[in-house]
Design an enzyme around this catalytic site. Structure first.
Site, PDB file in Angstrom:
ATOM      1  N   ASN A   1      30.566 105.500  88.273  1.00 24.39           N
ATOM      2  CA  ASN A   1      29.688 105.029  89.358  1.00 24.39           C
ATOM      3  C   ASN A   1      28.211 105.066  88.961  1.00 24.39           C
ATOM      4  O   ASN A   1      27.478 104.104  89.179  1.00 24.39           O
ATOM      5  CB  ASN A   1      29.923 105.851  90.627  1.00 24.39           C
TER       6      ASN A   1
ATOM      7  N   LYS B   1      17.831  51.143  83.686  1.00 19.50           N
ATOM      8  CA  LYS B   1      17.727  52.451  84.322  1.00 19.50           C
ATOM      9  C   LYS B   1      17.276  53.559  83.384  1.00 19.50           C
ATOM     10  O   LYS B   1      17.593  53.583  82.209  1.00 19.50           O
ATOM     11  CB  LYS B   1      19.091  52.856  84.898  1.00 19.50           C
TER      12      LYS B   1
ATOM     13  N   SER C   1      21.866  54.257  82.051  1.00 20.60           N
ATOM     14  CA  SER C   1      23.065  53.913  82.805  1.00 20.60           C
ATOM     15  C   SER C   1      23.968  53.103  81.898  1.00 20.60           C
ATOM     16  O   SER C   1      23.493  52.304  81.087  1.00 20.60           O
ATOM     17  CB  SER C   1      22.683  53.093  84.032  1.00 20.60           C
TER      18      SER C   1
ATOM     19  N   HIS D   1       3.965  64.548 105.470  1.00 19.39           N
ATOM     20  CA  HIS D   1       5.115  63.779 105.997  1.00 19.39           C
ATOM     21  C   HIS D   1       5.561  62.693 105.010  1.00 19.39           C
ATOM     22  O   HIS D   1       6.139  61.695 105.427  1.00 19.39           O
ATOM     23  CB  HIS D   1       4.796  63.124 107.344  1.00 19.39           C
TER      24      HIS D   1
ATOM     25  N   GLU E   1      17.177  66.116  88.927  1.00 23.38           N
ATOM     26  CA  GLU E   1      18.184  66.167  89.984  1.00 23.38           C
ATOM     27  C   GLU E   1      19.025  67.444  89.880  1.00 23.38           C
ATOM     28  O   GLU E   1      19.372  68.073  90.878  1.00 23.38           O
ATOM     29  CB  GLU E   1      19.097  64.937  89.901  1.00 23.38           C
TER      30      GLU E   1
ATOM     31  N   GLN F   1      31.815  96.059  92.507  1.00 29.02           N
ATOM     32  CA  GLN F   1      32.088  95.465  91.201  1.00 29.02           C
ATOM     33  C   GLN F   1      31.785  93.960  91.231  1.00 29.02           C
ATOM     34  O   GLN F   1      31.498  93.362  90.208  1.00 29.02           O
ATOM     35  CB  GLN F   1      33.555  95.713  90.825  1.00 29.02           C
TER      36      GLN F   1
HETATM   37  N1  ARG Z   1      33.954  98.364  86.961  1.00 32.34           N
HETATM   38  C1  ARG Z   1      33.392  99.158  87.999  1.00 32.34           C
HETATM   39  C2  ARG Z   1      32.241  98.408  88.684  1.00 32.34           C
HETATM   40  O1  ARG Z   1      31.739  97.508  88.125  1.00 32.34           O
HETATM   41  C3  ARG Z   1      32.874 100.439  87.470  1.00 32.34           C
HETATM   42  C4  ARG Z   1      32.815 101.525  88.450  1.00 32.34           C
HETATM   43  C5  ARG Z   1      34.188 101.967  88.799  1.00 32.34           C
HETATM   44  N2  ARG Z   1      34.149 103.084  89.663  1.00 32.34           N
HETATM   45  C6  ARG Z   1      35.209 103.509  90.342  1.00 32.34           C
HETATM   46  N3  ARG Z   1      35.043 104.497  91.125  1.00 32.34           N
HETATM   47  N4  ARG Z   1      36.366 102.899  90.264  1.00 32.34           N
HETATM   48  O2  ARG Z   1      31.854  98.680  89.779  1.00 32.34           O
END
Ligand code: ARG
Length: 471
Positions: A123, A296, A290, A169, A303, A335
């Site tokens: 995390n 063209k 074109s 405008h 675009e 994720q």
């Molecule tokens: N691949 C996960 C993500 O991008 C990594 C973190 C995963 N953490 C977990 N508690 N499963 O978020």
């Protein structure tokens, strides 16, 4: 791989990384929905950089032995080389970049690899990697935008005195200079750069050491890892550290506003290159022909810049919607933060490059611009201003008198400067020959010397100031 064939399939063997209490492996569908390696492999350099910083800190604080740490650092370097040389085999069974790197590290160095994840979680790891990636993306985009400003300023200097119609405008309003128009975009891009710089300042705190969410009982030094990774400080709150994605949202928001600016300029190029306008001609390098109509020259790049703003805005929406319902702290929803950011960064890079090329190469058709500058009675305001300045008329009355003069020219099918003094005096007897001195488009533009106004001398001074402010 289709859902029909694999829905019931179960891979044999539990994950070696988290499978301590799992007997069966994930189903093939579970693996497909869960794995992020196809896109998060782009984080490999940031992931290894973060791991090295974490490892050095664990060594410095005595959490892991020096020899183990050295083995980990050597091994991480080998993994990095394998990935960069293309010999690394990514595995979806290992879910993401973090587990792919760690598992290969274990193959290379054995037991010490298992010590790297001490006092860390995926995390805080992914939050750190992603911040590092977005920080690089911000730096790259900022530099590219500076390049675009450079080109716009150069074109402004070349055309400081080139008159064209200014529009409201999309109706001809008053004569302006082409350089002034270019400098308007320099200001917009300047704000885009400042939004990115601002986002970068807030982004630049390190989540590493927040661990899973609560921090850790190990005596880690978060200031040390923050410093090594170029962050200003560690995030103050570990719960926020793992669950904050504001940095990605701010990058997408700043990108979206910038994409809108590029799209407006692209729209102007589309209009200006049409046969009805012919204000500018784009180069062969940024147009297509074109297959059926030999005459063209299509402004496809413009675009597409206009179209791609939609993607970037969609990317911002996508992540806002992912985040809006998430309780603290980490949820797997997060994720899904990466693909919108990757797509937006790539799209912006391409669009900025295409716009820079188009502006640098385009031919500005000065004669066409000048002829168009006078069409549509664009000097009417100059007559009204003359009535105020010379006759002391209240502006509202001057507006009314000028309206009658415009009507006269309209009925005759001629321009304002083609009316005779007698014609004008028929509307307002106090008008003198002097009124004709304000009627040319060049005179009109040159008279607008108020700060930020369109007069050529102003534009030259503004371009000079822009070089100092932005380049
Ligand atoms: N691949 C996960 C993500 O991008 C990594 C973190 C995963 N953490 C977990 N508690 N499963 O978020």
């Amino acid at each position: 791989m289709t859902a029909k064939n694999n829905a019931a399939t179960t891979n044999s063997g539990a994950s070696s990384i988290w499978g301590g209490r799992f007997e069966g492996g994930p189903s093939a569908i579970m693996q497909r929905i869960n794995a992020s390696i196809d896109f998060d492999k782009r984080l490999y350099a940031q992931d290894i950089r973060g791991s090295k910083a974490h490892c050095r800190m664990l060594m410095a604080t005595g959490v892991i032995a020096k020899e183990d740490g050295e083995a980990i650092l050597d091994g991480l370097e080998k993994v990095l080389q394998e990935i960069e040389s293309g010999s690394f085999e990514f595995s979806a069974a290992l879910e993401d970049i973090h587990m792919n790197v760690e598992s290969r590290l274990a193959q290379i160095i054995g037991e010490p690899a298992g010590r790297l994840h001490t006092a860390r979680s995926r995390n805080d790891q992914v939050a750190t990697d992603f911040r590092l990636w977005v920080r690089d993306a911000i730096d790259g985009m900022e530099a590219a935008l500076k390049g675009l400003q450079e080109v716009l300023i150069r074109r402004a200097e070349q055309h400081a005195a080139t008159v064209m119609p200014g529009f409201t405008h999309l109706q001809a309003a008053q004569p302006v200079t082409f350089g002034h128009h270019m400098l308007a975009y320099v200001e917009m891009i300047g704000r885009d750069r400042s939004r990115l710089a601002d986002a970068r300042r807030r982004l630049n705190e390190s989540p590493l050491g927040s661990a899973a969410l609560a921090g850790t009982s190990f005596p880690i030094d978060r200031h040390m890892t923050a410093k090594e990774l170029g962050f200003d400080r560690p995030c103050a709150n570990s719960l926020d550290g793992v669950s904050d994605r504001d940095f990605a949202l701010e990058f997408l928001a700043a990108s979206s506003i910038c994409a809108v600016h590029l799209s407006r300029l692209a729209e102007e190029l589309v209009i200006w290159t049409s046969a009805q306008f012919r204000f500018v001609t784009l180069s062969d390098g940024f147009t297509t022909g074109s297959s059926i109509m030999p005459q063209k020259r299509n402004p496809d790049a413009a675009e597409l810049v206009r179209a791609k703003a939609g993607r970037v805005i969609g990317d911002l929406n996508s992540l806002l919607i992912v985040m809006k319902g998430l309780p603290l702290t980490y949820s797997k929803d997060m994720q899904d933060d990466k693909e919108p950011v990757f797509e937006a960064a790539e799209t912006m890079e391409l669009c900025i490059a295409a716009m820079t090329g188009m502006i640098a190469d385009m031919t500005v058709n000065e004669d066409v611009l000048k002829a168009a500058a006078g069409a549509g009675f664009t000097t009417a305001t100059d007559i009204a201003d003359w009535l105020v300045r010379v006759l002391g008329m209240p502006f509202r009355q001057a507006h009314h008198v000028t309206g009658r003069i415009v009507k006269l020219a309209e009925d005759r099918g001629c321009g304002l400067e083609d009316l005779s003094l007698a014609d004008m005096q028929g509307v307002e007897p106090r008008i003198t020959e002097d009124v004709f001195t304000v009627l040319g488009v060049e005179k009109s533009a040159a008279s607008r010397t108020s700060f930020g106004g369109t007069a050529p001398d102003n534009v030259r001074a503004q371009a000079k100031a822009a070089r100092e402010r932005f380049l």
